[in-house]
Design a protein around this motif. Structure first.
Motif, short mmCIF file in Angstrom:
data_model
loop_
_atom_site.label_atom_id
_atom_site.label_comp_id
_atom_site.label_asym_id
_atom_site.label_seq_id
_atom_site.Cartn_x
_atom_site.Cartn_y
_atom_site.Cartn_z
N GLY A 1 19.47 9.84 18.63
CA GLY A 1 19.03 10.70 17.54
C GLY A 1 19.97 11.88 17.40
O GLY A 1 21.02 11.94 18.05
N TYR A 2 19.60 12.81 16.54
CA TYR A 2 20.39 14.03 16.41
C TYR A 2 19.76 15.13 17.26
O TYR A 2 18.62 15.54 17.02
N GLN A 3 20.48 15.58 18.28
CA GLN A 3 20.03 16.69 19.13
C GLN A 3 20.59 17.97 18.52
O GLN A 3 21.81 18.18 18.49
N THR B 1 14.98 17.41 18.34
CA THR B 1 15.44 16.03 18.15
C THR B 1 15.02 15.53 16.78
O THR B 1 13.84 15.54 16.43
N ILE B 2 16.02 15.10 15.98
CA ILE B 2 15.78 14.56 14.65
C ILE B 2 16.16 13.09 14.66
O ILE B 2 17.32 12.76 14.98
N PRO B 3 15.24 12.16 14.33
CA PRO B 3 15.60 10.74 14.28
C PRO B 3 16.73 10.49 13.28
O PRO B 3 16.86 11.19 12.27
N VAL B 4 17.52 9.47 13.56
CA VAL B 4 18.68 9.17 12.72
C VAL B 4 18.26 8.81 11.30
O VAL B 4 18.93 9.20 10.32
N ASP B 5 17.15 8.09 11.14
CA ASP B 5 16.74 7.65 9.80
C ASP B 5 16.24 8.81 8.93
O ASP B 5 15.99 8.62 7.73
N GLN B 6 16.05 9.99 9.51
CA GLN B 6 15.62 11.15 8.73
C GLN B 6 16.78 11.99 8.22
O GLN B 6 16.57 13.02 7.57
N VAL B 7 18.00 11.58 8.53
CA VAL B 7 19.18 12.32 8.11
C VAL B 7 19.98 11.48 7.12
O VAL B 7 20.35 10.34 7.43
N ARG B 8 20.23 12.06 5.95
CA ARG B 8 21.00 11.35 4.94
C ARG B 8 22.50 11.47 5.22
O ARG B 8 23.24 10.49 5.16
N ARG B 9 22.95 12.70 5.51
CA ARG B 9 24.36 12.93 5.80
C ARG B 9 24.53 14.28 6.50
O ARG B 9 23.59 15.07 6.58
#
Length: 374
Positions: free
Chosen positions: A337-339, A350-358
């Motif tokens: 994920g994105y830390q 922690t942000i899940p990868v599918d919640q980030v567009r770019r």
């Protein structure tokens, strides 16, 4: 060991560029024990990963496959940083070991040991160690004074810095003139030697400035680090650098034997592991291997939310309503994920990868992109 050079070329390399000859020998010796060196290198890289994870509170397991897969790249970055930093520290010593005329005279060949216990003026001595240390301590004192005299205007600060560097160069040349005479450096050789001394002094000033920025930069991330402690750490590093410069020049003068050359790869590994005793510094060195950057390598980034973004997970890093993009972030690590850390001394989200567009760069402030100075 059989070298690939002809005897004449090999002799010229050893006389003109002794550092190159030693480096070639060390690489040759390292190729014979690459397995042992690789194992030690991976262990050092694992230490850096541990310090990075602990210092910035990254919620990723120590045994993560992504983390272990990144260790070779991490060590390469650490090794390059160590070599560059070592060269940066030792560069001012070139005035002592570089030849200055056709006869191969060097400043370090003219040193004379002083056995008398009486006081000897370090600026009027043929002992290179005393003259070198004294002149460099004067340079450090001038750089310390320069920092306190710096004013808010750019032109005044530039004048003060130029005057300080000029005085430092003059004092160093004056301190080493008797050593030059004993080494037989005269005429054009002396002019070339003085030019090298002045250039080395300028490098010493830049080194002092760089170490100061490094110490105070690390201190920003530490609690309880006072200004006095920062200056003490800066002074200790500068004095250690001056001592290392003289020891390095003396080693080149004595010409390292085969046994010493075999130990050089382990010395480089030891220098690579040295920052591990200072966790904040080790974490900073490891950061480029894991940090997610924006366009053109900008350290400060923002995450653009996708349609699956969960408001609860984004509240700590975004103040926009409705949710579209995060605030400016000092550190983003894409691992499990994105830390995300909005500031280095804040909690990790922690942000899940599918919640980030770019990933995009930080928003401009006063016509300039806002970024982290860390």
């Amino acid at each position: 060991m059989q070298k690939k050079y002809t005897p004449v070329l090999n002799e010229r390399i050893e006389r003109r560029v002794p550092v190159l000859s030693v480096a070639v020998d060390a690489i040759w010796e390292a190729s014979k024990i690459w397995g042992v060196l690789t194992s030690i290198a991976l262990a050092i890289a694992a230490g850096y990963w541990w310090q990075f994870r602990a210092q910035y509170a990254i919620p990723v397991p120590v045994g993560s496959s992504l983390a272990w897969g990144s260790l070779p790249v991490l060590f390469c970055l650490i090794l390059v940083a160590t070599v560059l930093l070592t060269a940066y520290v030792l560069a001012p010593s070139m005035a002592m070991w570089m030849t200055v005329d056709a006869e191969g005279r060097r400043l370090i060949d003219g040193t004379r040991s002083v056995r008398e216990k009486r006081f000897v003026n370090p600026f009027r001595t043929e002992n290179l160690s005393r003259a070198w240390v004294a002149s460099q301590i004067v340079t450090l004192g001038l750089m310390f004074l320069c920092n306190w005299l710096m004013s808010g205007t750019d032109w005044a600060s530039g004048v003060i810095l130029l005057a300080t560097v000029t005085i430092a160069c003059a004092s160093t040349i004056s301190a080493l003139r008797l050593v030059q005479m004993r080494a037989g450096i005269v005429g054009k050789g002396r002019l070339y030697s003085n030019t090298l001394i002045a250039y080395s002094t300028v490098l010493q000033c830049l080194l002092a400035i760089g170490l100061g920025r490094l110490v105070f930069g690390i201190a920003r991330d530490l609690d309880g680090m006072t200004v006095v402690m920062c200056w003490m750490a800066w002074l200790a590093l500068c004095v250690a650098g001056i001592a290392a410069q003289y020891v390095f020049s003396y080693a080149l003068r004595r010409r390292l034997n085969a046994e010493a050359v075999r130990l050089l790869p382990f010395l480089v590994l030891g220098l690579s592991a040295l920052p591990l005793i200072a966790p904040p510094f080790a974490a900073k060195l490891a950061t480029p291997a894991y940090r997610t950057t924006a366009v053109h390598g900008q350290k400060c980034v923002r995450l653009v939310a996708s349609d699956k973004a969960d408001g609860d997970a984004w509240e700590a890093i975004s103040s926009e309503k409705p949710l579209k993009v995060s605030d400016n972030l000092d550190l983003v690590v894409q691992m499990d994920g994105y830390q995300v850390k909005r500031h280095l001394n804040e909690d990790t989200v922690t942000i899940p990868v599918d919640q980030v567009r770019r990933v995009t760069s930080c928003e401009p402030v006063d016509g300039k992109a806002q970024g982290s100075m860390r």
